[in-house]
Design an enzyme around this catalytic site. Sequence first.
Site, PDB file in Angstrom:
ATOM      1  N   GLN A 289       0.572  -1.171   0.041  1.00  0.00           N
ATOM      2  CA  GLN A 289      -0.126   0.127  -0.111  1.00  0.00           C
ATOM      3  C   GLN A 289       0.886   1.291   0.003  1.00  0.00           C
ATOM      4  O   GLN A 289       2.097   1.314   0.742  1.00  0.00           O
ATOM      5  CB  GLN A 289      -0.738   0.092   1.262  1.00  0.00           C
ATOM      6  CG  GLN A 289      -1.814  -1.206   1.253  1.00  0.00           C
ATOM      7  CD  GLN A 289      -2.951  -0.690   0.394  1.00  0.00           C
ATOM      8  OE1 GLN A 289      -3.225   0.415  -0.253  1.00  0.00           O
ATOM      9  NE2 GLN A 289      -3.978  -1.846   0.395  1.00  0.00           N
ATOM     10  N   TYR A 318      -9.327 -11.851  -1.973  1.00  0.00           N
ATOM     11  CA  TYR A 318      -8.467 -10.816  -2.857  1.00  0.00           C
ATOM     12  C   TYR A 318      -7.412 -10.264  -1.672  1.00  0.00           C
ATOM     13  O   TYR A 318      -7.297  -8.893  -1.457  1.00  0.00           O
ATOM     14  CB  TYR A 318      -9.208  -9.718  -3.152  1.00  0.00           C
ATOM     15  CG  TYR A 318     -10.427  -9.901  -3.970  1.00  0.00           C
ATOM     16  CD1 TYR A 318     -10.329 -10.095  -5.460  1.00  0.00           C
ATOM     17  CD2 TYR A 318     -11.709 -10.351  -3.479  1.00  0.00           C
ATOM     18  CE1 TYR A 318     -11.555 -10.436  -6.170  1.00  0.00           C
ATOM     19  CE2 TYR A 318     -13.017 -10.531  -4.330  1.00  0.00           C
ATOM     20  CZ  TYR A 318     -12.685 -10.664  -5.521  1.00  0.00           C
ATOM     21  OH  TYR A 318     -13.692 -11.007  -6.269  1.00  0.00           O
ATOM     22  N   GLU A 339      -5.871 -15.394  -3.089  1.00  0.00           N
ATOM     23  CA  GLU A 339      -5.446 -14.209  -3.967  1.00  0.00           C
ATOM     24  C   GLU A 339      -4.789 -14.966  -5.328  1.00  0.00           C
ATOM     25  O   GLU A 339      -4.256 -15.915  -5.123  1.00  0.00           O
ATOM     26  CB  GLU A 339      -4.232 -13.419  -3.167  1.00  0.00           C
ATOM     27  CG  GLU A 339      -3.127 -12.636  -3.984  1.00  0.00           C
ATOM     28  CD  GLU A 339      -3.521 -11.470  -4.808  1.00  0.00           C
ATOM     29  OE1 GLU A 339      -4.562 -11.025  -4.292  1.00  0.00           O
ATOM     30  OE2 GLU A 339      -3.357 -11.586  -5.990  1.00  0.00           O
ATOM     31  N   ASP A 387     -11.676  -7.383  -0.638  1.00  0.00           N
ATOM     32  CA  ASP A 387     -11.129  -6.143  -1.014  1.00  0.00           C
ATOM     33  C   ASP A 387     -10.912  -6.321  -2.599  1.00  0.00           C
ATOM     34  O   ASP A 387      -9.475  -6.209  -2.791  1.00  0.00           O
ATOM     35  CB  ASP A 387      -9.617  -5.931  -0.095  1.00  0.00           C
ATOM     36  CG  ASP A 387      -8.885  -4.658  -0.403  1.00  0.00           C
ATOM     37  OD1 ASP A 387      -9.555  -3.880  -1.104  1.00  0.00           O
ATOM     38  OD2 ASP A 387      -8.008  -4.428   0.062  1.00  0.00           O
ATOM     39  N   CYS A 414     -12.154   0.304  -3.477  1.00  0.00           N
ATOM     40  CA  CYS A 414     -11.362   1.330  -4.274  1.00  0.00           C
ATOM     41  C   CYS A 414     -12.324   1.896  -5.226  1.00  0.00           C
ATOM     42  O   CYS A 414     -11.873   2.954  -5.907  1.00  0.00           O
ATOM     43  CB  CYS A 414     -10.201   1.122  -4.564  1.00  0.00           C
ATOM     44  SG  CYS A 414     -10.049  -0.389  -5.728  1.00  0.00           S
TER      45      CYS A 414
HETATM   46  N1  SAH Z   1      -6.218  -6.636   0.478  1.00  0.00           N
HETATM   47  C1  SAH Z   1      -4.868  -6.370  -0.057  1.00  0.00           C
HETATM   48  C2  SAH Z   1      -4.951  -6.390  -1.460  1.00  0.00           C
HETATM   49  C3  SAH Z   1      -6.061  -5.622  -2.495  1.00  0.00           C
HETATM   50  S1  SAH Z   1      -6.066  -5.126  -4.088  1.00  0.00           S
HETATM   51  C4  SAH Z   1      -4.369  -5.119   0.475  1.00  0.00           C
HETATM   52  O1  SAH Z   1      -4.971  -4.293   1.208  1.00  0.00           O
HETATM   53  O2  SAH Z   1      -3.329  -4.920   0.440  1.00  0.00           O
HETATM   54  C5  SAH Z   1      -7.018  -6.524  -4.842  1.00  0.00           C
HETATM   55  C6  SAH Z   1      -6.149  -7.768  -4.965  1.00  0.00           C
HETATM   56  O3  SAH Z   1      -6.974  -8.648  -5.552  1.00  0.00           O
HETATM   57  C7  SAH Z   1      -4.751  -7.638  -5.756  1.00  0.00           C
HETATM   58  O4  SAH Z   1      -3.875  -8.203  -5.046  1.00  0.00           O
HETATM   59  C8  SAH Z   1      -5.289  -8.533  -7.127  1.00  0.00           C
HETATM   60  O5  SAH Z   1      -3.956  -9.454  -7.662  1.00  0.00           O
HETATM   61  C9  SAH Z   1      -6.160  -9.513  -6.289  1.00  0.00           C
HETATM   62  N2  SAH Z   1      -7.107 -10.145  -7.397  1.00  0.00           N
HETATM   63  C10 SAH Z   1      -7.778  -9.780  -8.573  1.00  0.00           C
HETATM   64  N3  SAH Z   1      -8.643 -10.612  -9.150  1.00  0.00           N
HETATM   65  C11 SAH Z   1      -8.583 -11.649  -8.288  1.00  0.00           C
HETATM   66  C12 SAH Z   1      -9.608 -12.897  -8.249  1.00  0.00           C
HETATM   67  N4  SAH Z   1     -10.563 -13.066  -9.224  1.00  0.00           N
HETATM   68  N5  SAH Z   1      -9.405 -13.587  -7.094  1.00  0.00           N
HETATM   69  C13 SAH Z   1      -8.339 -13.413  -6.211  1.00  0.00           C
HETATM   70  N6  SAH Z   1      -7.765 -12.210  -6.315  1.00  0.00           N
HETATM   71  C14 SAH Z   1      -7.625 -11.505  -7.226  1.00  0.00           C
END
Ligand code: SAH
Length: 459
Positions: A289, A318, A339, A387, A414
């Site tokens: 982040q 996610y 993820e 997320d 977001c």
């Molecule tokens: N929660 C984390 C990251 C959020 S960003 C944080 O706060 O740091 C969203 C994330 O979702 C990214 O890491 C992206 O690689 C992942 N992502 C995207 N599509 C996805 C899916 N279908 N299944 C699982 N993860 C996914």
Amino acid sequence: MAKIQAPVQKNQVIDVEFEDLTHDGNAVAKVEGYPLFVAGALPGETGRIQVTKINKGYGFGRLMELFERSPHRVDVPAADMHKYGGTQLQHISYEGQLQFKEKQVREVLTRIGKLEDVKVHPVLGMKEPWYYRNKAQVPVGEKNGKLIAGFFKPRSHEIVDTNESIIQLPEVNEAIQTVKEICSEFGIKAYDEVTHKGMLRHIMARYGKQTGELMVVLITRTADFPHKEQIVKEIIKRLPRVKSIVHNINSKRTNVIMGDVTKVIWGSEVIYDYIGDVKFVISARSFYQVNPVQTKVLYDKALEYAGLTGNEAVIDAYCGIGTISLFLAQKAKSVFGVEVVPEAIEDAKRNAELNGIHNVEFAVGKAEDVISEWYKQGNKANVLVVDPPRKGCDESLLQTIIDMKPTKVVYVSCNPATLARDLRILEDGGYKTMEVQPVDMFPQTTHVECCSLLIRKDK
Ligand code: SAH
């Protein structure tokens, strides 16, 4: 081609009144009902614009002169920056920015989500909404025989030399500028994307705000790196915070910044940082982040909404490098993080180990596939956190949630538009949106993050 019907013409200069602000921070002026979008103006202001583009149904203009100023307008040190640095709201007082973001969330939840009576709290903002980003990766060019680095002008490939970005931490600004100067002194050539010649493509700097550790990454077209030892020596001398200097090679014709080959040329492979009490390892390639102060605010809210007592099985969908998972694990019985990026899951496991957190498990895969499979095997979660990226949750994941019936869903988003869409689906599937807390993770920009709490109606 049929001529576009509009009450104004391209290049025409007109005096207008600005009425509204769009979600991307442009003011709207209407001429006989035809909207013109103008960057850098505010609702309630009047001014002179030049029409720059005419489309069917709407156009664009450039602000030439302001007549009446909004009370929300502030003078900023770099008046032209919004054009380059993605800081579209920097001419609005911070209070005004927070109001803009709150209004935007409310409107979208009503319009797209049909959530009329949901409680939206005032946006949680920063005390110091400037100089907050812990990371920058800037393109390098040349001018008058010297290296320059900064932003691309919009819709062009011209680099604007920028020694100070108002949204990056001073340590990050200093690192970029110093590395640029050092490379210039040693006669390093900038990469030229037209001829695909030259060497230095990007300079990246990352700074652990809590640990004071700095990482510098030099991204070059060639594996060959003239004066490498001397450049490294100068970087260490002039940037004493540096803990890691990395060379990444990207020899392709591409917009992607980093290439596949990454070599540590001095110091450690990683730097560390903390969010709250949780320690994170950051390598040149890993996601982390960019606003560490507000990340803590956001995660604290997610944790509060999860309302954990120590008995809950929690899913973090996610999960990235496991940031939220590790926060939750301190208060839950178990956490299962999912993820899609395998490297992120490797980082997540490393972070769990680093913090001695053992009640968390991570899986690689699409959240919609892994969680549905996990549920079919008879597993259940009491609390589910999502997320997702800007496009929101996959609809089949929302269906799995509705079937699995976790008591609480904490939705971190977001993008208010996809949040509103997904909240509507969950509402129709038996959930009630209790409250939405917007958090300002990206002051001066139009982005807004939200943390929402949903509870099952039958609980
Ligand atoms: N929660 C984390 C990251 C959020 S960003 C944080 O706060 O740091 C969203 C994330 O979702 C990214 O890491 C992206 O690689 C992942 N992502 C995207 N599509 C996805 C899916 N279908 N299944 C699982 N993860 C996914």
